[in-house]
Design an enzyme around this catalytic site. Structure first.
Site, PDB file in Angstrom:
ATOM      1  N   CYS A  54      14.113 -15.621 -12.578  1.00 27.65           N
ATOM      2  CA  CYS A  54      15.399 -14.940 -12.395  1.00 27.65           C
ATOM      3  C   CYS A  54      16.487 -15.873 -11.879  1.00 27.65           C
ATOM      4  CB  CYS A  54      15.248 -13.718 -11.482  1.00 27.65           C
ATOM      5  SG  CYS A  54      14.961 -14.078  -9.740  1.00 27.65           S
ATOM      6  N   ASP A  55      16.152 -16.942 -11.146  1.00 31.32           N
ATOM      7  CA  ASP A  55      17.171 -17.879 -10.663  1.00 31.32           C
ATOM      8  C   ASP A  55      17.984 -18.449 -11.824  1.00 31.32           C
ATOM      9  OD1 ASP A  55      14.809 -17.654  -9.143  1.00 31.32           O
ATOM     10  OD2 ASP A  55      15.185 -19.507  -8.045  1.00 31.32           O
ATOM     11  N   ALA A  56      17.324 -18.579 -12.973  1.00 32.74           N
ATOM     12  CA  ALA A  56      17.979 -19.172 -14.136  1.00 32.74           C
ATOM     13  C   ALA A  56      19.222 -18.394 -14.549  1.00 32.74           C
ATOM     14  CB  ALA A  56      17.000 -19.232 -15.308  1.00 32.74           C
ATOM     15  N   PHE A 112      21.575 -17.412 -12.749  1.00 32.60           N
ATOM     16  CA  PHE A 112      22.740 -18.001 -12.094  1.00 32.60           C
ATOM     17  C   PHE A 112      23.068 -19.361 -12.711  1.00 32.60           C
ATOM     18  CE2 PHE A 112      24.726 -20.843  -9.056  1.00 32.60           C
ATOM     19  CZ  PHE A 112      25.697 -20.067  -8.439  1.00 32.60           C
TER      20      PHE A 112
END
Length: 808
Positions: free
Chosen positions: A171-173, A175
């Site tokens: 999920c960081d991707a 951003f």
């Protein structure tokens, strides 16, 4: 049972101990915009100062949990960690009056040659592209940024077979990559980048989005993992990455794009969950659904991203103000107490992929980036919903008006009235204020041209005709070849006739701008000096009937520096038959201007000592170098990558004459974005006396970094000088406040070392800029602009001031 009870008490005690420095028991009050900005700048300044030693301050997990990347080396400048810092720093640069944030970011991109990280298909190595494209969208910085490496990388991804595979599987991707793809689509107007982003984003959403809890798993390895309380593990910072990324990306999505609703809906759903999981201390646990007793430590990186997103959501109409404002204020109240005396944000969880510990005395660059974004958006929020009023102890002569400084006169005194021209920064209305100097009360403000154009260059020039009626002339900022004009009744400046147009006929498409109205008695003509044409050269038209009709366009001053350079001229009525002109040879943004002066009378240009230069009708327009040079600038186009203007560049900003008709010329000198000087050249009957008189402080805003608060002369006695500056005018010390107005008596032999500046305003809530002094009929009035001023198309100022003298 006793053991369990003791353990619970111990955990609660530990929680209280760890939160003591970040938690306040006082009711959460609305912070002031200035306090938010100053704290945000303090954190940014600390980060810039310690950037090379970042490892010294880095949060690391306990030794048993450390990975190879947990070290104290400086992160590579193209690393995702720094990219998050740059994103927040860029947001701050858009609201701060200090130049170092933009300049620092430009240096980062320039020394890394605008490259991305090495891993072609890894979202983390796309993230720095946010900075590049943010700078590229600035019209004044566009030529600095090379977007080709980024665009070529993204083109190669879309054209490759691997590029179609599922790429962003954590999920960081969301951003790191999607905001870059969306912004590239916007700046190139190529929808294929947006389509690629949308397809990849949906792949991540389909796999990692939990519909029940309306949050993202960090990655698929967490599907079956549980908190100690049995609930699913949703990492705070992981979802903060998504939430903050949406706040950065949604503004770049086309308004009419059918896919936009998906992202806005998801943003609101995450916000609802985030609101419900806020802790009593105002932050969010590292594990959003975990029991707070299992997370006794503050964690500021996820909390900062949530605060940023919530503030952005309210500001942009996606979140309800009443519902989310308490969440926002509580979050900021907690975050600000986690900033130490030096400006370091503590309690940032180390690099990881799951909820974990944080530490009071350690930080990380991505957490600081999130904090800067949160502070910036909160500052915007407070200014938007709780603006400071513009009430002052000075007289408000006219509300909702502003002006540039290359059109005169903008204010006149006639029939005991102060007549003020202005341009609304809110509506674009061309406005005229009438203030009764006898009663010291405003008569009214009228609109001469409704919704004309929001641009401070469009303010009318005024002229009092022989019958005491007033002529007003205005034009758009070089977008039309039209002057508009109107004439009042002689005895009622609230009653005006029909607006007329004068349409210019010349070959170039560039329109007219600036107006300056001066009457030359021996020619029996009213002159309107303005700029027009391909290189914006000074020209004039004339009127034989005091402004009823116009014609006879004449090229007045010609640019001489090679390239597209334009002289900037100011005008002064030296006597009934003479106009003095001070001018530069270009724009400080492009050239290190020198300053010149000539006088124009009987169709002829002269130096001040009477030396004839040339006849306009016989020899053509004055070339810039033919005038009398008063100050020599750098006379180069060379400038550092971080300088928006060319150092050692002059710009004329005020003129007056003394009782002998000797001219006094005030001008600014640009040394750097944060260092401007005020100077005066005065004619003493034999020679020019040129000297520095004050520090002018920082620029007003970055895209015109040579702009200052300006200076003004007393038109009766130009030894009385008024300036606007945001530093100590004698020493240049940064006072940490707004632009204030100062006055001084400056004699021929005075310079910056002997002049004593006296403050007229102190501790102002808003900027005080662009002073004017006007005198007539025994009155003398000092006026200036007061209010929020962001740039020439975004301001909300009143015209305020002081009546310096009244008729005896």
């Amino acid at each position: 049972m006793k053991t369990i009870k003791f353990t619970g008490i111990y955990v609660l005690f530990l929680c209280h101990f760890l939160l003591a420095s970040c938690e306040s028991n006082d009711p959460v009050l609305r912070p002031s915009a200035d306090d938010v900005l100053k704290l945000t700048e303090k954190v940014a300044n600390w980060q810039i100062e310690t950037f090379e030693e970042m490892g010294q301050y880095r949060a690391l997990p306990p030794e048993e949990d450390r990975k190879s990347w947990h070290n104290r080396e400086k992160h590579h400048e193209l690393d995702w960690t720094n990219a998050a810092l740059y994103a927040g720093m860029y947001e701050l640069s858009q609201i701060s009056n200090y130049p170092q944030y933009t300049n620092w970011l430009i240096q980062i991109g320039h020394r890394n040659k605008w490259q991305l990280g090495e891993r072609v298909y890894h979202a983390d190595d796309d993230a720095v592209g946010q900075l590049y494209l943010s700078l590229y969208q600035n019209v004044r910085l566009k030529h600095i940024v090379d977007k080709l490496p980024l665009q070529s990388r993204f083109d190669s991804i879309m054209q490759s077979k691997k590029g179609g595979d599922y790429q962003w599987d954590w999920c960081d991707a969301l951003f790191m990559a999607p905001p870059v793809w969306a912004r590239l689509s916007k700046v190139t107007k190529d929808s294929t980048y947006l389509e690629y982003m949308d397809k990849q984003y949906h792949m991540t959403y389909d796999e990692l989005w939990d519909k029940e809890n309306r949050l993202f798993y960090r990655d698929k390895s967490y599907f079956d993992k549980k908190e100690k309380n049995g609930k699913k593990i949703f990492w705070s910072r992981g979802n903060g990455w998504v939430f903050g990324g949406l706040a950065l990306m949604i503004p770049d999505l086309p308004e009419d794009w059918k896919g936009r609703a998906f992202y806005e809906t998801m943003f609101k759903e995450i916000a609802e969950t985030v609101k419900s999981r806020q802790r009593a201390d105002g932050t969010w646990s590292a594990g959003l659904l975990g029991d707070e007793r299992d997370y006794p430590n503050i964690e500021t990186s996820g909390s900062s991203f949530f605060a940023f997103g919530i503030a952005w959501g309210i500001n942009n109409g996606l979140l309800d103000k009443v519902t989310y404002e308490p969440v926002l204020f509580k979050a900021w109240d907690a975050l600000k107490q986690c900033v130490n005396a030096d400006g370091m944000l503590g309690y940032v969880q180390p690099i990881g992929a799951a909820p974990g510990l944080s530490f009071k005395d350690y930080t990380e660059v991505y957490g600081i980036g999130a904090f800067l974004a949160a502070g910036t958006e909160l500052y915007k929020y407070i200014n938007a919903f709780y603006p400071l009023d513009k009430t002052t102890s000075n007289i408000t002569f006219m509300e909702d008006g502003g002006w540039c400084w290359y059109q005169d006169p903008r204010v006149i005194i006639s029939n005991g009235k102060l007549v003020i021209s202005g341009l609304s920064g809110q509506s674009g209305d061309v406005r005229l204020g009438v203030f009764d100097l006898k009663t010291e009360q405003p008569d009214s403000t009228i609109v001469l041209h409704k919704a004309f154009q929001i641009d401070d260059h469009n303010v009318p020039a005024l002229y009092e005709r022989p019958d005491k009626s007033i002529l007003a002339v205005w034009a758009k900022h070089a977008t039309e070849k039209i002057h508009y004009y109107n004439i009042s009744l002689p005895d009622n400046y609230l009653m005006w006739g029909e607006t007329k147009r004068f349409e210019h006929d010349y070959t170039h498409n560039t329109g007219v701008t600036y107006m300056n109205l001066y009457y030359l008695k021996d020619k029996n003509k009213l002159f309107n000096f303005f700029r027009d044409g391909l290189t914006f050269n000074p020209s004039f038209i004339t009127s034989d009937d005091y402004g009823e009709t116009w014609g006879n366009r004449t090229h007045f001053v010609a640019n001489e520096v090679s390239g597209r350079h334009r002289p900037y001229a100011r005008y002064l009525q030296v006597d009934d038959n003479t106009v003095g002109i001070s001018y530069t040879d270009g724009h400080p943004r492009k050239y290190g201007n020198s300053l010149f002066y000539v006088e124009y009378t009987n169709d002829t240009f002269y130096k001040k000592d009477g030396t004839k230069i040339k006849n306009l009708l016989e020899d053509g327009p004055l070339y810039t170098l033919e005038g009398e040079k008063l100050f020599t600038g750098s006379e180069t186009t060379e400038k550092a990558i971080t300088n928006e203007s060319v150092p050692n560049s002059a710009w004329t900003c005020a003129m007056a004459k003394d009782k002998n008709n000797y001219p006094h010329i005030g001008y600014t000198l640009y040394l750097s974005d944060g260092d401007h000087r005020y100077r005066i050249s005065s004619w003493d009957g034999e020679k020019w006396n040129d000297r520095e008189i004050a520090f002018g402080g920082k620029y007003l805003y970055h895209i015109e970094s040579s702009y200052t608060g300006l200076l003004a002369f007393d038109p009766i006695d130009p030894t009385h000088v008024y300036i606007s500056t945001d530093v100590d005018p004698s020493t240049g010390e940064d006072l940490g406040g707004k632009h204030e107005i100062y006055s001084a008596k400056i004699n021929a032999k005075d310079d910056i070392s002997t002049i004593k500046w006296n403050p007229i305003t102190l501790n102002s809530k808003h900027r005080n800029i662009r002073p004017i002094v006007v005198a007539n009929e025994g009155y003398k009035v000092l006026l200036w602009l007061y209010g929020p001023w962001y740039n020439y198309k975004d301001y909300d100022s009143n015209i305020i001031g002081i009546i310096l003298e009244r008729p005896k």
